[in-house]
Design a protein around this motif. Structure first.
Motif, PDB file in Angstrom:
ATOM      1  N   PRO A  45       0.755  -1.284  -0.104  1.00 62.54           N
ATOM      2  CA  PRO A  45       0.039   0.059  -0.041  1.00 62.54           C
ATOM      3  C   PRO A  45       0.848   1.390   0.128  1.00 62.54           C
ATOM      4  O   PRO A  45       0.002   2.465  -0.355  1.00 62.54           O
ATOM      5  CB  PRO A  45      -0.825  -0.193   1.315  1.00 62.54           C
ATOM      6  CG  PRO A  45      -0.947  -1.593   1.503  1.00 62.54           C
ATOM      7  CD  PRO A  45       0.207  -2.239   0.984  1.00 62.54           C
ATOM      8  N   ASP A  65       2.570   2.165  -2.210  1.00 64.98           N
ATOM      9  CA  ASP A  65       2.833   2.629  -3.564  1.00 64.98           C
ATOM     10  C   ASP A  65       1.921   3.876  -3.535  1.00 64.98           C
ATOM     11  O   ASP A  65       1.959   4.814  -4.678  1.00 64.98           O
ATOM     12  CB  ASP A  65       2.407   1.664  -4.610  1.00 64.98           C
ATOM     13  CG  ASP A  65       0.692   1.051  -4.572  1.00 64.98           C
ATOM     14  OD1 ASP A  65       0.268   1.326  -3.522  1.00 64.98           O
ATOM     15  OD2 ASP A  65       0.203   0.691  -5.459  1.00 64.98           O
ATOM     16  N   GLN A  66       0.781   4.173  -2.910  1.00 65.40           N
ATOM     17  CA  GLN A  66      -0.025   5.086  -3.116  1.00 65.40           C
ATOM     18  C   GLN A  66       0.443   6.494  -2.607  1.00 65.40           C
ATOM     19  O   GLN A  66       0.024   7.698  -2.897  1.00 65.40           O
ATOM     20  CB  GLN A  66      -1.349   5.053  -2.224  1.00 65.40           C
ATOM     21  CG  GLN A  66      -0.984   4.857  -0.485  1.00 65.40           C
ATOM     22  CD  GLN A  66      -2.462   4.508   0.085  1.00 65.40           C
ATOM     23  OE1 GLN A  66      -3.439   5.293  -0.148  1.00 65.40           O
ATOM     24  NE2 GLN A  66      -2.562   3.604   0.819  1.00 65.40           N
ATOM     25  N   TYR A  67       1.724   6.320  -2.254  1.00 69.15           N
ATOM     26  CA  TYR A  67       2.499   7.666  -1.637  1.00 69.15           C
ATOM     27  C   TYR A  67       3.715   7.788  -2.473  1.00 69.15           C
ATOM     28  O   TYR A  67       4.415   8.703  -2.252  1.00 69.15           O
ATOM     29  CB  TYR A  67       3.049   7.464   0.106  1.00 69.15           C
ATOM     30  CG  TYR A  67       1.715   7.047   0.892  1.00 69.15           C
ATOM     31  CD1 TYR A  67       0.935   8.222   1.092  1.00 69.15           C
ATOM     32  CD2 TYR A  67       1.435   6.042   1.409  1.00 69.15           C
ATOM     33  CE1 TYR A  67      -0.164   7.932   1.943  1.00 69.15           C
ATOM     34  CE2 TYR A  67       0.557   5.769   2.068  1.00 69.15           C
ATOM     35  CZ  TYR A  67      -0.442   6.881   2.591  1.00 69.15           C
ATOM     36  OH  TYR A  67      -1.561   6.669   3.461  1.00 69.15           O
ATOM     37  N   THR A  68       4.166   6.832  -3.188  1.00 70.48           N
ATOM     38  CA  THR A  68       5.209   6.704  -4.010  1.00 70.48           C
ATOM     39  C   THR A  68       5.097   6.595  -5.579  1.00 70.48           C
ATOM     40  O   THR A  68       5.521   7.639  -6.296  1.00 70.48           O
ATOM     41  CB  THR A  68       6.031   5.599  -3.571  1.00 70.48           C
ATOM     42  OG1 THR A  68       5.432   4.247  -3.827  1.00 70.48           O
ATOM     43  CG2 THR A  68       6.710   5.895  -2.048  1.00 70.48           C
ATOM     44  N   ASP A  92       2.346   5.767  -7.325  1.00 72.05           N
ATOM     45  CA  ASP A  92       0.980   6.135  -7.849  1.00 72.05           C
ATOM     46  C   ASP A  92       0.981   7.799  -7.919  1.00 72.05           C
ATOM     47  O   ASP A  92       0.385   8.281  -9.044  1.00 72.05           O
ATOM     48  CB  ASP A  92      -0.368   5.978  -6.969  1.00 72.05           C
ATOM     49  CG  ASP A  92      -0.690   4.359  -6.723  1.00 72.05           C
ATOM     50  OD1 ASP A  92       0.069   3.750  -7.719  1.00 72.05           O
ATOM     51  OD2 ASP A  92      -1.322   3.892  -5.988  1.00 72.05           O
ATOM     52  N   PRO A  93       1.545   8.457  -7.062  1.00 73.17           N
ATOM     53  CA  PRO A  93       1.538   9.940  -7.495  1.00 73.17           C
ATOM     54  C   PRO A  93       2.239  10.368  -8.781  1.00 73.17           C
ATOM     55  O   PRO A  93       1.764  11.258  -9.342  1.00 73.17           O
ATOM     56  CB  PRO A  93       2.125  10.534  -6.089  1.00 73.17           C
ATOM     57  CG  PRO A  93       1.987   9.627  -5.155  1.00 73.17           C
ATOM     58  CD  PRO A  93       2.081   8.343  -5.744  1.00 73.17           C
ATOM     59  N   TYR A 105       1.942   8.398 -11.575  1.00 74.19           N
ATOM     60  CA  TYR A 105       1.073   8.056 -12.434  1.00 74.19           C
ATOM     61  C   TYR A 105      -0.072   9.223 -12.568  1.00 74.19           C
ATOM     62  O   TYR A 105      -0.554   9.260 -13.535  1.00 74.19           O
ATOM     63  CB  TYR A 105       0.682   6.670 -12.521  1.00 74.19           C
ATOM     64  CG  TYR A 105       1.355   5.761 -12.502  1.00 74.19           C
ATOM     65  CD1 TYR A 105       2.488   5.959 -13.451  1.00 74.19           C
ATOM     66  CD2 TYR A 105       1.628   4.559 -11.863  1.00 74.19           C
ATOM     67  CE1 TYR A 105       3.749   4.947 -13.670  1.00 74.19           C
ATOM     68  CE2 TYR A 105       2.667   3.585 -12.070  1.00 74.19           C
ATOM     69  CZ  TYR A 105       3.592   3.726 -12.964  1.00 74.19           C
ATOM     70  OH  TYR A 105       4.509   2.765 -13.384  1.00 74.19           O
ATOM     71  N   SER A 106      -0.454   9.818 -11.395  1.00 77.07           N
ATOM     72  CA  SER A 106      -1.568  10.760 -11.301  1.00 77.07           C
ATOM     73  C   SER A 106      -0.916  12.074 -11.634  1.00 77.07           C
ATOM     74  O   SER A 106      -2.025  12.840 -11.770  1.00 77.07           O
ATOM     75  CB  SER A 106      -2.157  10.687  -9.812  1.00 77.07           C
ATOM     76  OG  SER A 106      -1.347  10.822  -8.880  1.00 77.07           O
TER      77      SER A 106
END
Length: 208
Positions: free
Chosen positions: A178, A180-183, A185-186, A188-189
């Motif tokens: 999880p 990855d939402q702080y590393t 994913d940002p 990609y977004s």
């Protein structure tokens, strides 16, 4: 959508690895060429397990191109250029995709083509930019890490090599947990859409 992802990744991986091999060859290292890797043939580049995962989850990896930096007259510079050639090849594929897309729009051919052509192009553009960004991350075994290795002093490089296995483990943790939402994913977004938007605006002004 999965077939579009699979086709895009097969093309992207093959061109990526070919770019590494071609630049290495141009700088005097024929290791990849002698192993049949100086080609765009996907069968020479795809990793069996990595390819299987493409069909299962829509993502995978290719076999790294072998590079022997001792053949280079300027090992540091040549190695950096070999490493960056892969990610840049993915960026260039996106550029070619935009040229095709806006070429179709500018000529009016867009009106006669089925919608799935544009669905494929959108996926092709996004994934190649995503691969460009992803491969420049400073974690082993990615190209970004290899670039940093050749930029730092020799003594620092030796220490990086010593702890490389731990860097790879940290990278896996950042990607598959999880966190990855702080590393990841940002990136990609924010970063990927920003690059796509810049390219889109450039080619819009160029063609229309």
């Amino acid at each position: 959508m999965i077939p579009y992802v699979v086709i895009t990744l097969i093309v992207a991986f093959s061109v990526h690895e070919f770019a590494h091999a071609w630049v290495a060859y141009k700088f005097g290292d024929d290791t990849a060429k002698n192993q049949g890797r100086l080609t765009l043939n996907p069968m020479k580049h795809l990793d069996p397990f990595g390819t299987l995962l493409i069909f299962i989850i829509g993502f995978g990896w290719a076999r790294p191109v072998p590079v022997n930096r001792f053949f280079f007259k300027n090992p540091r510079l040549a190695s950096i250029l070999v490493s960056i050639a892969g990610p840049l090849s993915n960026l260039m594929l996106s550029v070619l995709g935009f040229v095709l897309l806006y070429g179709l729009v500018a000529t009016g051919a867009v009106e006669t083509l089925p919608s799935y052509v544009f669905e494929f192009l959108n996926i092709f553009l996004y994934l190649n930019v995503a691969l460009f960004v992803f491969n420049l991350l400073p974690f082993p075994p990615l190209d970004g890490y290899r670039i940093i290795e050749d930029l730092v002093p020799v003594n620092v490089r030796a220490k990086m090599t010593q702890y490389e296995q731990y860097g790879a483990l940290i990278f896996l943790i950042l990607v598959i947990t999880p966190l990855d939402q702080y590393t990841i994913d940002p990136l990609y977004s924010t970063v990927v859409p920003s690059i796509l938007s810049t390219l889109d605006q450039f080619f819009y002004q160029l063609f229309l």
